[in-house]
Design a protein around this motif. Structure first.
Motif, PDB file in Angstrom:
ATOM      1  N   LYS A  31       0.865  -1.175   0.000  1.00 40.45           N
ATOM      2  CA  LYS A  31       0.000   0.000   0.000  1.00 40.45           C
ATOM      3  C   LYS A  31       0.906   1.231   0.000  1.00 40.45           C
ATOM      4  O   LYS A  31       2.005   1.200   0.550  1.00 40.45           O
ATOM      5  N   LEU A  32       0.431   2.305  -0.603  1.00 42.01           N
ATOM      6  CA  LEU A  32       1.220   3.526  -0.680  1.00 42.01           C
ATOM      7  C   LEU A  32       0.458   4.686  -0.057  1.00 42.01           C
ATOM      8  O   LEU A  32      -0.699   4.930  -0.405  1.00 42.01           O
ATOM      9  N   VAL A  33       1.118   5.363   0.870  1.00 39.74           N
ATOM     10  CA  VAL A  33       0.625   6.621   1.412  1.00 39.74           C
ATOM     11  C   VAL A  33       1.312   7.706   0.583  1.00 39.74           C
ATOM     12  O   VAL A  33       2.509   7.949   0.742  1.00 39.74           O
ATOM     13  N   LEU A  34       0.574   8.314  -0.320  1.00 40.46           N
ATOM     14  CA  LEU A  34       1.101   9.376  -1.170  1.00 40.46           C
ATOM     15  C   LEU A  34       0.524  10.676  -0.630  1.00 40.46           C
ATOM     16  O   LEU A  34      -0.663  10.949  -0.783  1.00 40.46           O
ATOM     17  N   TYR A  35       1.380  11.440   0.060  1.00 39.53           N
ATOM     18  CA  TYR A  35       0.848  12.640   0.705  1.00 39.53           C
ATOM     19  C   TYR A  35       1.439  13.903   0.101  1.00 39.53           C
ATOM     20  O   TYR A  35       2.618  13.981  -0.193  1.00 39.53           O
ATOM     21  N   VAL A  69       5.118  14.613  -1.295  1.00 35.10           N
ATOM     22  CA  VAL A  69       5.212  15.418  -2.514  1.00 35.10           C
ATOM     23  C   VAL A  69       4.939  16.885  -2.165  1.00 35.10           C
ATOM     24  O   VAL A  69       3.940  17.182  -1.509  1.00 35.10           O
ATOM     25  N   SER A  70       5.818  17.772  -2.623  1.00 33.49           N
ATOM     26  CA  SER A  70       5.526  19.201  -2.581  1.00 33.49           C
ATOM     27  C   SER A  70       6.188  19.849  -3.788  1.00 33.49           C
ATOM     28  O   SER A  70       6.956  19.215  -4.501  1.00 33.49           O
ATOM     29  N   LYS A  71       5.899  21.123  -3.984  1.00 36.30           N
ATOM     30  CA  LYS A  71       6.493  21.844  -5.111  1.00 36.30           C
ATOM     31  C   LYS A  71       7.878  22.391  -4.775  1.00 36.30           C
ATOM     32  O   LYS A  71       8.504  23.054  -5.603  1.00 36.30           O
ATOM     33  N   ASP A  72       8.381  22.075  -3.588  1.00 38.24           N
ATOM     34  CA  ASP A  72       9.728  22.502  -3.214  1.00 38.24           C
ATOM     35  C   ASP A  72      10.785  21.807  -4.071  1.00 38.24           C
ATOM     36  O   ASP A  72      10.544  20.735  -4.620  1.00 38.24           O
ATOM     37  N   SER A  73      11.951  22.404  -4.133  1.00 38.56           N
ATOM     38  CA  SER A  73      13.057  21.858  -4.921  1.00 38.56           C
ATOM     39  C   SER A  73      13.660  20.625  -4.253  1.00 38.56           C
ATOM     40  O   SER A  73      13.473  20.390  -3.050  1.00 38.56           O
ATOM     41  N   ALA A  74      14.412  19.877  -5.029  1.00 36.74           N
ATOM     42  CA  ALA A  74      15.124  18.717  -4.490  1.00 36.74           C
ATOM     43  C   ALA A  74      16.081  19.152  -3.376  1.00 36.74           C
ATOM     44  O   ALA A  74      16.189  18.487  -2.348  1.00 36.74           O
ATOM     45  N   ALA A  75      16.760  20.281  -3.559  1.00 38.79           N
ATOM     46  CA  ALA A  75      17.695  20.775  -2.541  1.00 38.79           C
ATOM     47  C   ALA A  75      16.963  21.074  -1.230  1.00 38.79           C
ATOM     48  O   ALA A  75      17.462  20.755  -0.142  1.00 38.79           O
ATOM     49  N   SER A  76      15.795  21.668  -1.317  1.00 40.58           N
ATOM     50  CA  SER A  76      14.996  21.940  -0.124  1.00 40.58           C
ATOM     51  C   SER A  76      14.589  20.629   0.552  1.00 40.58           C
ATOM     52  O   SER A  76      14.661  20.508   1.781  1.00 40.58           O
ATOM     53  N   HIS A  77      14.187  19.647  -0.249  1.00 35.94           N
ATOM     54  CA  HIS A  77      13.808  18.341   0.294  1.00 35.94           C
ATOM     55  C   HIS A  77      14.974  17.657   1.005  1.00 35.94           C
ATOM     56  O   HIS A  77      14.785  17.045   2.051  1.00 35.94           O
ATOM     57  N   ARG A 120      -3.416  20.362   0.986  1.00 36.68           N
ATOM     58  CA  ARG A 120      -2.914  19.212   1.748  1.00 36.68           C
ATOM     59  C   ARG A 120      -3.848  18.019   1.515  1.00 36.68           C
ATOM     60  O   ARG A 120      -5.028  18.067   1.832  1.00 36.68           O
ATOM     61  N   THR A 121      -3.298  16.967   0.918  1.00 37.33           N
ATOM     62  CA  THR A 121      -4.105  15.803   0.530  1.00 37.33           C
ATOM     63  C   THR A 121      -3.265  14.539   0.673  1.00 37.33           C
ATOM     64  O   THR A 121      -2.085  14.537   0.325  1.00 37.33           O
ATOM     65  N   THR A 122      -3.877  13.483   1.181  1.00 39.52           N
ATOM     66  CA  THR A 122      -3.213  12.180   1.262  1.00 39.52           C
ATOM     67  C   THR A 122      -4.072  11.145   0.553  1.00 39.52           C
ATOM     68  O   THR A 122      -5.273  11.059   0.799  1.00 39.52           O
ATOM     69  N   PHE A 123      -3.426  10.392  -0.314  1.00 35.74           N
ATOM     70  CA  PHE A 123      -4.080   9.299  -1.029  1.00 35.74           C
ATOM     71  C   PHE A 123      -3.542   7.989  -0.476  1.00 35.74           C
ATOM     72  O   PHE A 123      -2.326   7.801  -0.405  1.00 35.74           O
TER      73      PHE A 123
END
Length: 157
Positions: A31-35, A69-77, A120-123
């Motif tokens: 199962k995947l929590v994609l948030y 998942v967010s729209k932040d950059s890889a460096a921020s992540h 903010r959404t989680t699938f």
């Protein structure tokens, strides 16, 4: 387009903070929590990530994997993951392609000002890649989000 319960999640999810492709098929049989969250290092987003981190082994024990998942950059992540010792990948969706495809991008009203941004959404996606539960907006309790998912696990079985 807005994804709903019963829809098949997209195969290509994006690139994580290390530049690796993340695909739905990587999680086949789990199962995947994609948030989706608005921004690294903000209070609500940090609380949500830390809730998932603190219950990560229990989530895995019940067959879940977690991807943020967010729209932040890889460096921020990278900095966010290191600072809070997050054990799961974070997708840098800087062009908000996945956000839009999943319906987690839209108009927000903040202090009376309307802007476009991450909702903010989680699938919860089952072992076959089908969305079986969605937590959206105010339904997401950031400090207890992992518990919400684990409680949901009991009702989905």
């Amino acid at each position: 387009m807005i994804m709903t319960i019963g829809d098949k999640a997209p195969e290509i999810l994006g690139k994580d903070e290390q530049g690796r492709d993340i695909r739905l098929s990587d999680y086949k049989g789990r199962k995947l929590v994609l948030y989706f969250y608005p921004k690294d290092n903000t209070s609500g987003c940090t609380a949500e990530a830390c809730s998932l981190r603190d219950h990560y082994s229990e989530l895995q024990g019940r067959g879940y994997e977690v991807v943020g998942v967010s729209k932040d950059s890889a460096a921020s992540h990278v900095k966010f993951k290191e600072k809070f010792q997050l054990p799961f990948p974070l997708i840098a969706d800087i062009n908000h392609e996945l956000l839009e495809a999943m319906g987690a991008w839209g108009e927000k009203n903040m202090y009376g000002k309307k802007t476009m941004g991450t909702i903010r959404t989680t699938f919860i996606i089952n072992e076959e890649g089908i969305i079986e539960k969605i937590f959206a907006g105010k339904q997401v309790k950031t400090k207890e989000h992992a518990e919400q998912i684990l409680d949901n696990h009991e009702t989905v079985l």
